[in-house]
Design a protein around this motif. Structure first.
Motif, PDB file in Angstrom:
ATOM      1  N   GLY A  15      43.430-120.067 -94.197  1.00  0.00           N
ATOM      2  CA  GLY A  15      43.462-119.219 -95.368  1.00  0.00           C
ATOM      3  C   GLY A  15      41.787-119.365 -95.958  1.00  0.00           C
ATOM      4  O   GLY A  15      40.940-118.861 -95.153  1.00  0.00           O
ATOM      5  N   ASN A  16      41.540-120.065 -97.118  1.00  0.00           N
ATOM      6  CA  ASN A  16      40.306-119.892 -97.687  1.00  0.00           C
ATOM      7  C   ASN A  16      39.673-121.413 -97.372  1.00  0.00           C
ATOM      8  O   ASN A  16      38.782-121.602 -98.234  1.00  0.00           O
ATOM      9  CB  ASN A  16      40.386-119.755 -99.391  1.00  0.00           C
ATOM     10  N   PHE A  17      40.281-122.400 -96.744  1.00  0.00           N
ATOM     11  CA  PHE A  17      39.554-123.493 -96.434  1.00  0.00           C
ATOM     12  C   PHE A  17      39.159-123.565 -95.299  1.00  0.00           C
ATOM     13  O   PHE A  17      39.457-122.995 -94.135  1.00  0.00           O
ATOM     14  CB  PHE A  17      41.045-124.523 -96.725  1.00  0.00           C
ATOM     15  N   ASP A  20      46.800-110.105 -90.672  1.00  0.00           N
ATOM     16  CA  ASP A  20      46.692-111.228 -91.606  1.00  0.00           C
ATOM     17  C   ASP A  20      46.277-112.482 -91.089  1.00  0.00           C
ATOM     18  O   ASP A  20      47.008-113.075 -90.432  1.00  0.00           O
ATOM     19  CB  ASP A  20      48.189-111.243 -92.228  1.00  0.00           C
ATOM     20  N   PRO A  21      45.328-113.009 -91.512  1.00  0.00           N
ATOM     21  CA  PRO A  21      44.993-114.226 -91.039  1.00  0.00           C
ATOM     22  C   PRO A  21      45.930-115.437 -91.513  1.00  0.00           C
ATOM     23  O   PRO A  21      45.709-116.625 -90.986  1.00  0.00           O
ATOM     24  CB  PRO A  21      43.446-114.456 -91.597  1.00  0.00           C
ATOM     25  N   TYR A  22      46.711-115.229 -92.272  1.00  0.00           N
ATOM     26  CA  TYR A  22      47.435-116.328 -92.972  1.00  0.00           C
ATOM     27  C   TYR A  22      48.884-116.225 -92.555  1.00  0.00           C
ATOM     28  O   TYR A  22      49.673-116.810 -93.274  1.00  0.00           O
ATOM     29  CB  TYR A  22      47.419-116.399 -94.443  1.00  0.00           C
ATOM     30  N   GLY A  23      49.055-115.441 -91.474  1.00  0.00           N
ATOM     31  CA  GLY A  23      50.378-114.858 -91.227  1.00  0.00           C
ATOM     32  C   GLY A  23      51.369-116.172 -91.074  1.00  0.00           C
ATOM     33  O   GLY A  23      51.047-117.136 -90.334  1.00  0.00           O
ATOM     34  N   ARG A  34      34.446-125.693 -98.565  1.00  0.00           N
ATOM     35  CA  ARG A  34      35.367-124.631 -99.251  1.00  0.00           C
ATOM     36  C   ARG A  34      34.721-123.262 -99.341  1.00  0.00           C
ATOM     37  O   ARG A  34      33.693-123.300 -99.721  1.00  0.00           O
ATOM     38  CB  ARG A  34      35.776-125.093-100.666  1.00  0.00           C
ATOM     39  N   ARG A  35      35.472-122.424 -98.828  1.00  0.00           N
ATOM     40  CA  ARG A  35      34.853-120.935 -99.026  1.00  0.00           C
ATOM     41  C   ARG A  35      35.464-120.285-100.541  1.00  0.00           C
ATOM     42  O   ARG A  35      36.566-120.984-100.853  1.00  0.00           O
ATOM     43  CB  ARG A  35      35.268-120.228 -97.950  1.00  0.00           C
TER      44      ARG A  35
END
Length: 506
Positions: A117-119, A42-45, A25-26
């Motif tokens: 996302g953040n994973f 946006d990396p979560y697009g 996890r980041r």
């Protein structure tokens, strides 16, 4: 999401068992949300593409891939053509799927670091399919968000090295927090033309403003799909019920029907009696027996709601009527529900994006996740105000039809035989040949159009190449004997040839 398909594999790795792969996890809070962004930066697009499918953006070895998000399948495959991925590992296993329209996804099962996302997941497995013809240039792959029973990659890897873990991306993300709930949510936006922002996708948290879903009734999942029981429909003020055809031996309570929630398809499937109740009495409505599809006037308004327990969930009339083609300057519209064929074994209803745009939906994996132990369930809350939707249709629909005709996304030209031919690209704006500009256009012309490019029935008439890749699922999946998207082959599938018979096996 995809078409009735044949899964095939050649295993040439050594024997071994899968083990847990490292997942890290980041720095971020305990849950991740894929939010809409107006730029590709946006990396979560999370995108709505023509209202026909919804994609998210994952980072594969640092490279962005827009993938269709599909609760009706479980595997991950990517078209990596032209992308130089660093740090990939070949498992020594080849696998893939062949779709019924002849398109295929095939390649080595590969491991690579993937983040969403953040994973971040190390050595995530996926089907590496460079140059696959299944994307139609509209997305870069498919990310399955369904139950593990629908996955083929673990079957491909059952004899692979013991250092390879075959679990899907979402399950590996869930394993980060074994003591927390394992769910995802969808908030699908509505669009008329093009790729737009809007909506939301989350993992492990609820979209702000929709917290009421946590108190919504839990619709227990009754099979190896996102399937639950529905009580009725309300169609033009009348409550409509029916007896279920069943699904894989499930005991369906009397008076209830089965309903599968599938984000990977657009056109919904319903029993013929329900489809007739929606469209049969509309003046000018015509039914195509071969494809179970009603052609209806584009200004038709149909009032449809779903009933689960004591709760009623309205469907916007804009979603019930769909423009699919253009005859000169006139749009041609169809009902948004396909009549399921007789003797189907896929169940009663299959709800794709037409229905799901009207619901905020939570999918709780429960024991489907390695770290879960509860019964999987679905929760829904309504997004549509029935009275407001009914009133605004008269303003919204003419605007939609005007934009549809102006964009002319479905271009068809005549062949020498008189049958319509598919354009070579989505930029082809040739006027429809089979549907000529004169007044002689008939229902037989329309039937010829559907028969020669019947893939259009599931994608509301946008971008023909995208239709070929995506929408055959809506028609063909209802005819899948097992009720599943794919069926496995026990031997390697030979190179595709039009005279080569396809052999099925359970």
């Amino acid at each position: 999401m995809f078409l009735h398909a044949l899964a095939y594999c050649v295993l040439y790795a050594g024997l071994g068992l899968a083990v847990t792969i490292p997942v890290e996890r980041r720095d971020a809070p305990h849950a991740m949300t894929v939010h809409i962004a107006s730029t590709d930066a946006d990396p979560y697009g999370f995108k709505n593409v023509h209202g026909t499918f919804y994609s998210g953006r994952i980072m594969v070895a640092g490279e962005p891939f827009d993938v269709l998000l599909d609760t009706g399948s479980t595997d991950l495959w990517l078209d990596t053509k032209g992308v130089n991925l660093s740090g990939v590992k070949d498992t020594g296993v080849f696998g893939g799927v062949i779709y019924e329209d002849g398109r295929s996804v095939a390649g080595n099962i590969t491991q690579v670091d993937i983040s969403w996302g953040n994973f971040s997941v190390k050595d995530q497995v996926f089907i590496n399919a460079p140059g696959t013809n299944a994307t139609s240039g509209q997305f870069d792959g498919l990310l399955g968000l369904g139950p593990p029973s629908l996955a083929f990659v673990p079957q491909f890897l059952q004899n692979a090295s013991s250092t390879v873990n075959s679990m899907n991306l979402l399950d590996n993300i869930f394993s980060l927090y074994p003591d927390e709930s394992n769910y995802i949510t969808f908030l699908l936006s509505r669009s008329i033309v093009g790729t737009v922002d809007g909506g939301d996708f989350t993992i492990g948290e609820i979209t702000p403003g929709y917290e009421a879903i946590s108190k919504a009734p839990q619709l227990l999942v009754e099979s190896d799909r996102w399937l639950t029981f529905m009580d009725a429909m309300i169609i033009n003020g009348k409550r409509v019920t029916g007896e279920s055809v069943g699904y894989q031996g499930i005991q369906v309570p009397k008076g209830k029907t089965t309903a599968i929630f599938d984000t990977g398809i657009t056109l919904d499937i319903a029993p013929r009696s329900f489809v007739d109740a929606m469209f049969k009495d509309i003046p000018g409505a015509e039914f195509d027996d071969d494809f179970g599809l009603y052609r209806i006037p584009c200004d038709a308004k149909v009032n449809v709601s779903l009933v689960f327990g004591d709760d009623v969930y309205p469907i916007h009339p804009m979603d019930i009527v769909a423009p699919l083609a253009v005859n000169g300057s006139d749009p041609i519209c169809f009902g948004g529900f396909l009549a399921a064929p007789e003797m189907t074994t896929f169940g009663d209803f299959q709800f794709g994006d037409i229905v799901l745009r009207n619901l905020y939906t939570l999918f709780d994996f429960g024991k489907w996740a390695r770290v879960g132990d509860s019964q999987p369930f679905i929760q829904i809350i309504s997004l549509t105000d029935a009275d407001k939707a009914w009133a605004e249709f008269d303003t919204m629909n003419p605007m939609r039809l005007q934009e549809f005709v102006a964009s002319n996304p479905l271009s068809i030209t005549s062949t020498t035989s008189g049958a319509p031919a598919l354009p070579s690209s989505t930029s082809d704006t040739t006027a429809a040949g089979a549907l000529s500009d004169d007044d002689s256009t008939s229902s037989s012309d329309l039937t010829a159009l559907i028969r020669n490019s019947y893939i259009i029935i599931g994608l509301l008439g946008f971008a023909i190449l995208m239709l070929v890749a995506l929408v055959l699922v809506t028609f063909v999946k209802s005819r899948t004997p097992s009720g599943k998207r794919y069926r496995g082959l026990k031997e390697a599938y030979p190179p595709t040839h039009e005279e080569q018979p396809i052999r099925y096996s359970d």
